[in-house]
Scaffold this active site. Structure first.
Site, PDB file in Angstrom:
ATOM      1  N   GLU A   1     -19.403  -1.806 -40.098  1.00 47.83           N
ATOM      2  CA  GLU A   1     -19.106  -0.417 -39.707  1.00 47.83           C
ATOM      3  C   GLU A   1     -20.213   0.070 -38.767  1.00 47.83           C
ATOM      4  O   GLU A   1     -20.649   1.212 -38.866  1.00 47.83           O
ATOM      5  CB  GLU A   1     -19.001   0.462 -40.954  1.00 47.83           C
ATOM      6  CG  GLU A   1     -20.242   0.405 -41.829  1.00 47.83           C
ATOM      7  CD  GLU A   1     -20.184   1.252 -43.083  1.00 47.83           C
ATOM      8  OE1 GLU A   1     -19.109   1.724 -43.469  1.00 47.83           O
ATOM      9  OE2 GLU A   1     -21.255   1.449 -43.686  1.00 47.83           O
TER      10      GLU A   1
ATOM     11  N   LYS B   1     -12.317   3.647 -42.586  1.00 50.06           N
ATOM     12  CA  LYS B   1     -12.898   4.008 -43.890  1.00 50.06           C
ATOM     13  C   LYS B   1     -12.741   5.507 -44.037  1.00 50.06           C
ATOM     14  O   LYS B   1     -13.061   6.261 -43.112  1.00 50.06           O
ATOM     15  CB  LYS B   1     -14.358   3.563 -43.876  1.00 50.06           C
ATOM     16  CG  LYS B   1     -15.277   4.164 -44.902  1.00 50.06           C
ATOM     17  CD  LYS B   1     -16.511   3.273 -45.052  1.00 50.06           C
ATOM     18  CE  LYS B   1     -17.776   4.061 -45.298  1.00 50.06           C
ATOM     19  NZ  LYS B   1     -18.929   3.197 -45.572  1.00 50.06           N
TER      20      LYS B   1
ATOM     21  N   LYS C   1     -13.744   8.977 -46.116  1.00 45.03           N
ATOM     22  CA  LYS C   1     -14.776   9.499 -47.002  1.00 45.03           C
ATOM     23  C   LYS C   1     -14.113  10.476 -47.958  1.00 45.03           C
ATOM     24  O   LYS C   1     -13.578  11.509 -47.523  1.00 45.03           O
ATOM     25  CB  LYS C   1     -15.854  10.211 -46.200  1.00 45.03           C
ATOM     26  CG  LYS C   1     -16.482   9.379 -45.103  1.00 45.03           C
ATOM     27  CD  LYS C   1     -17.227   8.176 -45.601  1.00 45.03           C
ATOM     28  CE  LYS C   1     -18.589   8.530 -46.143  1.00 45.03           C
ATOM     29  NZ  LYS C   1     -19.389   7.309 -46.444  1.00 45.03           N
TER      30      LYS C   1
ATOM     31  N   LYS D   1     -27.326  -2.990 -45.772  1.00 46.11           N
ATOM     32  CA  LYS D   1     -27.931  -1.966 -44.905  1.00 46.11           C
ATOM     33  C   LYS D   1     -29.410  -2.283 -44.732  1.00 46.11           C
ATOM     34  O   LYS D   1     -30.136  -2.383 -45.731  1.00 46.11           O
ATOM     35  CB  LYS D   1     -27.748  -0.575 -45.513  1.00 46.11           C
ATOM     36  CG  LYS D   1     -26.277  -0.167 -45.614  1.00 46.11           C
ATOM     37  CD  LYS D   1     -26.099   1.292 -45.983  1.00 46.11           C
ATOM     38  CE  LYS D   1     -24.618   1.654 -45.961  1.00 46.11           C
ATOM     39  NZ  LYS D   1     -24.363   3.054 -46.335  1.00 46.11           N
TER      40      LYS D   1
ATOM     41  N   HIS E   1     -18.818  15.408 -39.255  1.00 46.51           N
ATOM     42  CA  HIS E   1     -18.547  14.172 -39.999  1.00 46.51           C
ATOM     43  C   HIS E   1     -18.799  14.496 -41.471  1.00 46.51           C
ATOM     44  O   HIS E   1     -19.941  14.714 -41.877  1.00 46.51           O
ATOM     45  CB  HIS E   1     -19.494  13.075 -39.491  1.00 46.51           C
ATOM     46  CG  HIS E   1     -19.106  11.695 -39.902  1.00 46.51           C
ATOM     47  ND1 HIS E   1     -17.984  11.066 -39.408  1.00 46.51           N
ATOM     48  CD2 HIS E   1     -19.690  10.812 -40.758  1.00 46.51           C
ATOM     49  CE1 HIS E   1     -17.900   9.843 -39.945  1.00 46.51           C
ATOM     50  NE2 HIS E   1     -18.918   9.676 -40.769  1.00 46.51           N
TER      51      HIS E   1
ATOM     52  N   ASP F   1     -14.546   5.383 -49.241  1.00 41.51           N
ATOM     53  CA  ASP F   1     -15.915   5.448 -49.752  1.00 41.51           C
ATOM     54  C   ASP F   1     -16.037   6.740 -50.543  1.00 41.51           C
ATOM     55  O   ASP F   1     -15.866   7.835 -49.993  1.00 41.51           O
ATOM     56  CB  ASP F   1     -16.903   5.430 -48.577  1.00 41.51           C
ATOM     57  CG  ASP F   1     -18.350   5.337 -49.041  1.00 41.51           C
ATOM     58  OD1 ASP F   1     -18.592   5.351 -50.269  1.00 41.51           O
ATOM     59  OD2 ASP F   1     -19.245   5.244 -48.173  1.00 41.51           O
TER      60      ASP F   1
ATOM     61  N   GLU G   1     -15.336   1.710 -52.030  1.00 43.05           N
ATOM     62  CA  GLU G   1     -16.802   1.664 -51.951  1.00 43.05           C
ATOM     63  C   GLU G   1     -17.419   2.681 -52.893  1.00 43.05           C
ATOM     64  O   GLU G   1     -17.047   3.852 -52.876  1.00 43.05           O
ATOM     65  CB  GLU G   1     -17.200   1.943 -50.488  1.00 43.05           C
ATOM     66  CG  GLU G   1     -18.690   1.913 -50.221  1.00 43.05           C
ATOM     67  CD  GLU G   1     -18.991   2.013 -48.717  1.00 43.05           C
ATOM     68  OE1 GLU G   1     -18.081   1.755 -47.879  1.00 43.05           O
ATOM     69  OE2 GLU G   1     -20.129   2.359 -48.378  1.00 43.05           O
TER      70      GLU G   1
ATOM     71  N   ASP H   1     -22.620   0.167 -52.604  1.00 51.17           N
ATOM     72  CA  ASP H   1     -23.421   0.674 -51.479  1.00 51.17           C
ATOM     73  C   ASP H   1     -24.673   1.353 -52.043  1.00 51.17           C
ATOM     74  O   ASP H   1     -25.739   0.751 -52.090  1.00 51.17           O
ATOM     75  CB  ASP H   1     -22.583   1.628 -50.615  1.00 51.17           C
ATOM     76  CG  ASP H   1     -23.383   2.189 -49.451  1.00 51.17           C
ATOM     77  OD1 ASP H   1     -24.507   1.706 -49.209  1.00 51.17           O
ATOM     78  OD2 ASP H   1     -22.913   3.127 -48.772  1.00 51.17           O
TER      79      ASP H   1
HETATM   80  C1  MUC Z   1     -22.008   5.392 -46.358  1.00 50.27           C
HETATM   81  O1  MUC Z   1     -22.093   5.914 -47.448  1.00 50.27           O
HETATM   82  O2  MUC Z   1     -21.490   4.301 -46.300  1.00 50.27           O
HETATM   83  C2  MUC Z   1     -21.343   4.825 -43.376  1.00 50.27           C
HETATM   84  C3  MUC Z   1     -20.283   5.161 -42.610  1.00 50.27           C
HETATM   85  C4  MUC Z   1     -20.083   6.544 -42.748  1.00 50.27           C
HETATM   86  O3  MUC Z   1     -19.221   7.235 -42.225  1.00 50.27           O
HETATM   87  O4  MUC Z   1     -20.993   7.020 -43.617  1.00 50.27           O
HETATM   88  C5  MUC Z   1     -21.909   6.020 -43.924  1.00 50.27           C
HETATM   89  C6  MUC Z   1     -22.624   6.068 -45.170  1.00 50.27           C
HETATM   90 MG    MG Z   2     -21.103   4.119 -48.437  1.00 52.51          MG
END
Ligand code: MUC
Ligand code: MG
Length: 372
Positions: A327, A167, A169, A273, A22, A198, A224, A249
């Site tokens: 999430e 989402k 990354k 969170k 991941h 994000d 994000e 975040d």
């Molecule tokens: C984050 O930064 O949001 C939440 C879902 C994911 O894949 O990573 C996290 C952390």
């Molecule tokens: Mg995040």
């Protein structure tokens, strides 16, 4: 009636493998490490909590090892011998002796709530004032590091009716490469899915100006944490000019951060969170600041296992509106679980039972097997 006292508060570190690597901007996860908190009370009831971060010290200022050490050396001794049923008094006593340490405090607040719920025969969501829903929509993060594999994964999730919000990354690769990756996924999924990104603070403001414009103009629904939490004035400017809404975040490391972000107008959505606020009760204080300021809400995760995920879920069930869903998919990223019954995901949602406390029991054999 005799006061019920806290008899012990212990911690253990658990390492669980992930279903695939991941990849976040700051770290590639191949396992997730949980700190499990066990609170034993004089009435024989045990409360369970979890304090979990991502990538050791790559994400925040607390690591699994520091969480365990700080609970063992400072927080647990403060609580042992104190009343178990007064959660306000317990958490205020911790705030008096420990600055920050919101991840550790979240694990403890969760365990106190679980114990009290079991004692009173109430689900944690009821202890928190009452749930207004029984399930939560759950997004999935596409983070295999490969565009084609991410598209296949999203299509499978849609076909299985498990997720329809994705989402992505981004941030670690050059800007144009990341934009190409996101737009290819959005094009493949079309209107069947909501696609969000994000950036985990990895853009500077000049990159974010272009990145937010291109993504917003091409159907990306939410952006994000595009830039550093430290660049507050940059966040305010981006929030004014981005065609897609900006979600905070990393900018929220405490309830006080939430207040100053709202006052400055630095985001139009907050990721909630429990770990970054100090627990399921603490995260609701941030939610209430957002509600008062007209800021929309999203139920975030630190990729917790089942315990931390359900602790978050119970808090989110009480909110009037969760415009951007949640999430809370952490348990689905892991190949193993340490609870007897895994959380229930179906029809794009996580369903949360009304069983007393969190509604979970530890599987002692599995817990022992995966404990460090
Ligand atoms: C984050 O930064 O949001 C939440 C879902 C994911 O894949 O990573 C996290 C952390
Ligand atoms: Mg995040």
């Amino acid at each position: 009636m005799n006061q019920i006292l806290i008899e012990s508060l212990t911690t253990q570190i658990v390492d669980l493998p992930t279903i695939r690597p991941h990849t976040l901007a700051m770290h590639t996860m191949r396992k997730q490490t949980l700190v499990i908190v066990r609170l034993r009370c004089s009435d024989g009831i045990e409360g369970i909590g979890e304090a979990t971060t991502i990538g050791g010290l790559a994400y925040g200022y607390e690591s699994p090892e520091s969480i365990k050490a700080n609970i063992d050396a400072h927080l647990a001794p403060m609580l042992v011998g104190r009343p178990a049923a007064n959660i306000n008094a317990a958490m205020q006593s911790l705030d008096k002796i420990a600055k920050g340490n919101t991840f550790a405090k979240s694990g403890i607040e969760t365990a106190l709530l679980d114990a009290q719920g079991k004692r009173l025969g109430l689900a944690v969501s009821e202890l928190l004032g009452g749930r207004v829903r029984d399930s939560l929509e759950v997004a999935w993060t596409l983070a295999s590091g490969d565009t084609g594999r991410d598209i296949d994964e999203a299509q499978q999730m849609l076909d299985r009716r498990r997720h329809r919000i994705f989402k992505l990354k981004i941030g670690a690769n050059p800007l144009e490469q990341d934009l190409k990756h996101v737009l290819a996924i959005k094009k493949a999924l079309g209107d069947r899915a909501s696609v969000r990104v994000d950036v985990n603070q990895y853009w500077d403001e000049s990159q974010a100006i272009r990145g937010c414009q291109v993504l917003g103009d091409n159907g990306i629904d939410l952006i994000e944490q595009p830039i550093s939490r430290v660049n507050r004035s940059g966040q305010v400017r981006l929030n004014l000019r981005s065609p897609a809404p900006i979600m905070a975040d990393e900018s929220i490391e405490s309830v006080e951060d939430a207040f100053s972000l709202a006052a400055d107008g630095a985001a139009s959505v907050f990721a909630l969170k429990i770990a970054k606020n100090g627990g399921p009760r603490a995260v609701l204080r941030t939610a209430h600041i957002a509600e008062a300021a007209g800021i929309a809400l999203y139920g975030g995760t630190m990729l917790e296992g089942s315990v931390g995920t359900l602790a978050s879920a119970h808090a989110f069930l009480t909110l009037k509106q969760l415009t951007w869903g949640t999430e809370l998919f952490g348990p689905l990223l892991l190949t193993e679980d340490i609870v007897t019954e895994a959380p229930q995901y179906r029809d794009f949602e996580l369903h949360i039972p009304r069983t007393p406390g969190l509604g979970l029991a530890l599987d002692e054999e599995r817990l022992a097997r995966f404990s460090r």
